[in-house]
Design an enzyme around this catalytic site. Structure first.
Site, PDB file in Angstrom:
ATOM      1  N   GLU A   1       0.828  -1.219   0.000  1.00 11.92           N
ATOM      2  CA  GLU A   1       0.000   0.000   0.000  1.00 11.92           C
ATOM      3  C   GLU A   1       0.860   1.265   0.000  1.00 11.92           C
ATOM      4  O   GLU A   1       0.323   2.363   0.067  1.00 11.92           O
ATOM      5  CB  GLU A   1      -0.908   0.028   1.243  1.00 11.92           C
ATOM      6  CG  GLU A   1      -1.828  -1.170   1.394  1.00 11.92           C
ATOM      7  CD  GLU A   1      -3.200  -0.958   0.763  1.00 11.92           C
ATOM      8  OE1 GLU A   1      -3.366   0.034   0.037  1.00 11.92           O
ATOM      9  OE2 GLU A   1      -4.078  -1.803   0.982  1.00 11.92           O
TER      10      GLU A   1
ATOM     11  N   HIS B   1      -3.528   2.286   8.470  1.00 16.02           N
ATOM     12  CA  HIS B   1      -4.626   1.469   7.936  1.00 16.02           C
ATOM     13  C   HIS B   1      -4.728   0.181   8.751  1.00 16.02           C
ATOM     14  O   HIS B   1      -3.716  -0.477   9.012  1.00 16.02           O
ATOM     15  CB  HIS B   1      -4.379   1.144   6.460  1.00 16.02           C
ATOM     16  CG  HIS B   1      -5.218   0.011   5.968  1.00 16.02           C
ATOM     17  ND1 HIS B   1      -6.596   0.034   6.000  1.00 16.02           N
ATOM     18  CD2 HIS B   1      -4.879  -1.206   5.468  1.00 16.02           C
ATOM     19  CE1 HIS B   1      -7.055  -1.111   5.527  1.00 16.02           C
ATOM     20  NE2 HIS B   1      -6.037  -1.887   5.208  1.00 16.02           N
TER      21      HIS B   1
ATOM     22  N   HIS C   1      -7.809  -3.142  10.268  1.00 13.56           N
ATOM     23  CA  HIS C   1      -9.035  -3.906   9.986  1.00 13.56           C
ATOM     24  C   HIS C   1      -9.880  -4.060  11.260  1.00 13.56           C
ATOM     25  O   HIS C   1      -9.974  -5.169  11.807  1.00 13.56           O
ATOM     26  CB  HIS C   1      -8.663  -5.301   9.447  1.00 13.56           C
ATOM     27  CG  HIS C   1      -7.906  -5.307   8.154  1.00 13.56           C
ATOM     28  ND1 HIS C   1      -7.280  -6.426   7.641  1.00 13.56           N
ATOM     29  CD2 HIS C   1      -7.674  -4.319   7.251  1.00 13.56           C
ATOM     30  CE1 HIS C   1      -6.705  -6.132   6.479  1.00 13.56           C
ATOM     31  NE2 HIS C   1      -6.921  -4.855   6.231  1.00 13.56           N
TER      32      HIS C   1
ATOM     33  N   GLU D   1     -17.780  10.909  23.299  1.00 15.80           N
ATOM     34  CA  GLU D   1     -16.370  10.916  22.881  1.00 15.80           C
ATOM     35  C   GLU D   1     -16.204  10.781  21.376  1.00 15.80           C
ATOM     36  O   GLU D   1     -15.261  11.332  20.799  1.00 15.80           O
ATOM     37  CB  GLU D   1     -15.611   9.768  23.574  1.00 15.80           C
ATOM     38  CG  GLU D   1     -15.312  10.013  25.027  1.00 15.80           C
ATOM     39  CD  GLU D   1     -14.431  11.234  25.254  1.00 15.80           C
ATOM     40  OE1 GLU D   1     -13.362  11.297  24.623  1.00 15.80           O
ATOM     41  OE2 GLU D   1     -14.821  12.119  26.029  1.00 15.80           O
TER      42      GLU D   1
ATOM     43  N   HIS E   1     -13.594  -3.906   4.099  1.00 14.96           N
ATOM     44  CA  HIS E   1     -12.138  -4.059   4.177  1.00 14.96           C
ATOM     45  C   HIS E   1     -11.542  -3.470   5.455  1.00 14.96           C
ATOM     46  O   HIS E   1     -10.909  -4.194   6.219  1.00 14.96           O
ATOM     47  CB  HIS E   1     -11.504  -3.417   2.923  1.00 14.96           C
ATOM     48  CG  HIS E   1     -10.009  -3.449   2.911  1.00 14.96           C
ATOM     49  ND1 HIS E   1      -9.261  -3.160   1.804  1.00 14.96           N
ATOM     50  CD2 HIS E   1      -9.100  -3.715   3.887  1.00 14.96           C
ATOM     51  CE1 HIS E   1      -7.964  -3.266   2.088  1.00 14.96           C
ATOM     52  NE2 HIS E   1      -7.845  -3.595   3.347  1.00 14.96           N
TER      53      HIS E   1
END
Ligand code: 2HA
Ligand code: ZN
Length: 266
Positions: free
Chosen positions: A118, A141, A143, A172, A213
């Site tokens: 990436e 990034h 998951h 929050e 994703h």
């Protein structure tokens, strides 16, 4: 050791990256080699370190990143696992330097670990944010299970619905993610198309969901990026725990959410 071992600020920053990699694994957001991190460390490098020779031939970038010319990043390695990055960030990631024309990069330390698949996407995001004058150093990034779960539900593919619902689970979330959450319809992981779609959303948000994703967050500080995703995922957990218990969570009212704005200077 190629880096100078008394560079305390750099050592501390790499330790913070490793700390977050550990959190991603502990949270269950980093199955196998899931997720990737890049951090601009240019300001932490000694001048001699910035000039280190390359460990491998320059690697061309498909799209140039001219705003990042000469900048230096720590990036997690391709195929590397967060649980191992946590223990040894230099065996599982590398320090790269963008060429002066912004068209390629070199790996300069510590070992020639090829960067995440990436990376071209991360660099395009760093480049865009730099062009916008935003004080961004981090692209993270990961998951997160519950948020990804919500992207399997059509109504939440609407960013406004997702943002409003997540904000309304806990104060929050409204406070920590004031710009809300962008949503990118499904794209193949690692593609430039996904990067460009993400960049469009970064014009308005610091955090985007990728359908089915994961999540990508940008910011000045890696711990704060992690905290923002953690807060969003907490909202997703509360929503889902209520649904699992058989009721639709009431959510905070518009007034309750709006009252947070002046109080917290949002
Ligand atoms: O690095 O998460 O999106 C593995 C991934 C690709
Ligand atoms: Zn991913």
């Amino acid at each position: 050791m190629r880096l100078i071992n008394n560079n305390a600020p750099l050592t501390a920053e790499i330790a913070r990256i490793a700390e977050v990699a550990g959190y991603l694994w502990e949270r269950g957001w980093a199955e196998r080699n899931g997720g990737n991190i890049s951090v601009n460390i240019t300001s932490l490098m000694y001048e001699e370190e910035k000039e280190l020779t390359s460990l491998c031939p320059a690697i061309p970038l498909k799209e140039p990143v001219k705003a990042l010319a000469g900048e230096i990043f720590y990036v997690t390695g391709t195929g590397k696992r967060m649980r191992y990055i946590a223990k040894d960030p230099f065996a599982n990631g590398s320090i790269i330097r963008i060429s002066t024309d912004g068209c390629s990069f070199e790996i300069i330390a510590e070992e020639p670990v090829p960067p995440t698949s990436e990376l071209p996407s991360h660099l395009l995001m760093h480049n865009y944010l730099r062009e916008q004058g935003r004080d961004n150093r981090v692209v993270l990034h990961t998951h997160p299970t519950e948020i990804i779960g919500l992207t399997h539900c059509k109504p939440f593919l609407d960013a406004t619905t997702l943002t409003r619902t997540m904000w309304s689970m806990i104060p929050e979330c409204r406070i920590i993610i004031p710009k809300g959450i962008g949503m990118i319809p499904y794209e193949i992981p690692g593609t430039i198309e996904l990067a460009h779609a993400t960049i469009k959303e970064l014009a308005k948000h610091d955090m985007v969901c990728w359908e089915k994703h994961g999540v990508l967050a940008v910011g000045e500080d890696i711990i704060e990026c992690f905290d923002a995703i953690d807060t969003l995922n907490k909202s997703a957990q509360i929503y889902l725990v209520a649904r699992t218990a058989g009721f639709e969570p009431e959510g905070m009212t518009d007034k309750q959410l709006d009252d947070l704005v002046p109080t917290f200077n949002l």
